[in-house]
Design an enzyme around this catalytic site. Structure first.
Site, PDB file in Angstrom:
ATOM      1  N   ASP A  15      31.999  88.780  -4.326  1.00 30.82           N
ATOM      2  CA  ASP A  15      30.800  89.246  -3.638  1.00 30.82           C
ATOM      3  C   ASP A  15      31.241  90.126  -2.468  1.00 30.82           C
ATOM      4  O   ASP A  15      32.418  90.108  -2.062  1.00 30.82           O
ATOM      5  CB  ASP A  15      30.011  88.033  -3.143  1.00 30.82           C
ATOM      6  CG  ASP A  15      28.796  88.425  -2.339  1.00 30.82           C
ATOM      7  OD1 ASP A  15      27.970  89.188  -2.856  1.00 30.82           O
ATOM      8  OD2 ASP A  15      28.680  87.965  -1.181  1.00 30.82           O
ATOM      9  N   ASP A  17      28.812  91.413   0.810  1.00 30.97           N
ATOM     10  CA  ASP A  17      28.246  91.064   2.116  1.00 30.97           C
ATOM     11  C   ASP A  17      28.438  89.579   2.430  1.00 30.97           C
ATOM     12  O   ASP A  17      28.024  88.708   1.662  1.00 30.97           O
ATOM     13  CB  ASP A  17      26.754  91.398   2.158  1.00 30.97           C
ATOM     14  CG  ASP A  17      26.494  92.888   2.101  1.00 30.97           C
ATOM     15  OD1 ASP A  17      27.464  93.651   2.101  1.00 30.97           O
ATOM     16  OD2 ASP A  17      25.315  93.285   2.061  1.00 30.97           O
ATOM     17  N   ASP A 207      29.553  83.670  -1.203  1.00 30.76           N
ATOM     18  CA  ASP A 207      29.085  82.936  -0.024  1.00 30.76           C
ATOM     19  C   ASP A 207      27.638  82.490  -0.090  1.00 30.76           C
ATOM     20  O   ASP A 207      27.155  81.821   0.824  1.00 30.76           O
ATOM     21  CB  ASP A 207      29.253  83.813   1.223  1.00 30.76           C
ATOM     22  CG  ASP A 207      28.225  84.941   1.242  1.00 30.76           C
ATOM     23  OD1 ASP A 207      28.266  85.795   0.334  1.00 30.76           O
ATOM     24  OD2 ASP A 207      27.364  84.947   2.141  1.00 30.76           O
TER      25      ASP A 207
END
Length: 264
Positions: A15, A17, A207
């Site tokens: 991922d 961001d 996250d």
């Protein structure tokens, strides 16, 4: 903890961001040691994000992995490697917006998508400069947005969308709508395409809740700490050590996780 098997090629999916990119600044300098090691060992790094192809292409180039495909718009599409053929054009985005426009007014008013926000609104919601916000608005497959209503209303909105063929996924800060396609599904297909004659060892880092399927489908996964997000629920792999959480957030946690794995 799972060690890297010597007889299987390694591939990493990540991922962006809040994971490889800092939640506030979008910088990745803290991850450079691990990035350099991946480049040195010619390990494919596949970016998997809710970002658009227009946003991901320059990031991928800056990272030094332009020869790798990328998963865009939360798995709704794929960006070909630099110089490759782009995924065929689709009218998914216009169809998606048309469906959302017909949602019950008492629910629709709580969802502010990127098409509703415009460049100024996207800048305010993300902290991106105007040029970057324009790239974020260049959508082809999905619509991220902010939800301002309560949990019950949100559940009703998501249920209504599902009845009309639209899937809703929660990310670090946005509710993203699409016609399907997941990071996990794209991950398996890309790994097989890059290594058609071998079973690669898949590592994934994320996250947010929209990363869960990707994390669970990997051979080894890291949940990168993000104090700004909604958090990832406990995963079954945490019991046997195939899934672990980083203490440090963002690119610093990302860097430590991969350096530890690659040097183990």
């Amino acid at each position: 903890m799972t060690d890297l098997p010597p007889d299987r090629p390694l591939i990493v999916f990540t991922d962006l961001d809040g994971t490889l990119l800092d939640h506030e600044t979008y910088a990745f300098a803290a991850a450079e040691p691990a990035l350099a090691l991946l480049r040195e060992r010619a390990v494919p790094l596949i970016l998997a994000s809710s970002k658009t192809a227009a946003e991901i292409a320059p990031i991928r180039s800056e990272l030094g992995f332009g020869d790798c495909p990328a998963i865009v718009e939360n798995g709704a599409g794929v960006l070909a490697p630099e110089g490759g053929e782009a995924e065929a054009a689709a009218d998914d985005y216009q169809r998606l917006r048309a469906i959302v426009a017909t949602a019950p007014a008492d629910l629709r008013r709580h969802f502010s998508g990127f098409s509703d926000m415009g460049v100024q609104g996207i800048t305010a919601a993300t902290g991106l400069p105007a040029d970057a916000a324009r790239l974020a608005a260049t959508r082809r497959f999905s619509e991220p947005g902010l939800w301002s209503g309560g949990a019950d209303e949100r559940a009703r909105f998501v249920a209504w969308l599902e009845r009309h063929g639209v899937h809703a996924r929660s990310g670090g800060r946005f509710l993203t709508l699409s016609f399907g396609g997941t990071k996990a599904g794209r991950m398996e297909a890309i790994a097989s395409r890059i290594f058609p004659d071998a079973r690669p060892f898949i590592v994934a880092l994320g996250d947010a809740p929209n990363d869960v399927e990707m994390l669970e489908a990997a051979d080894r996964a890291f949940i990168v700490a993000n104090p700004h997000g909604t958090g990832v629920p406990r995963l079954s792999g945490e019991d046997d050590g195939t899934v672990t959480r980083t203490a440090d957030p963002g690119p610093s946690g990302w860097n430590g996780a991969l350096l530890g794995l690659l040097s183990g």
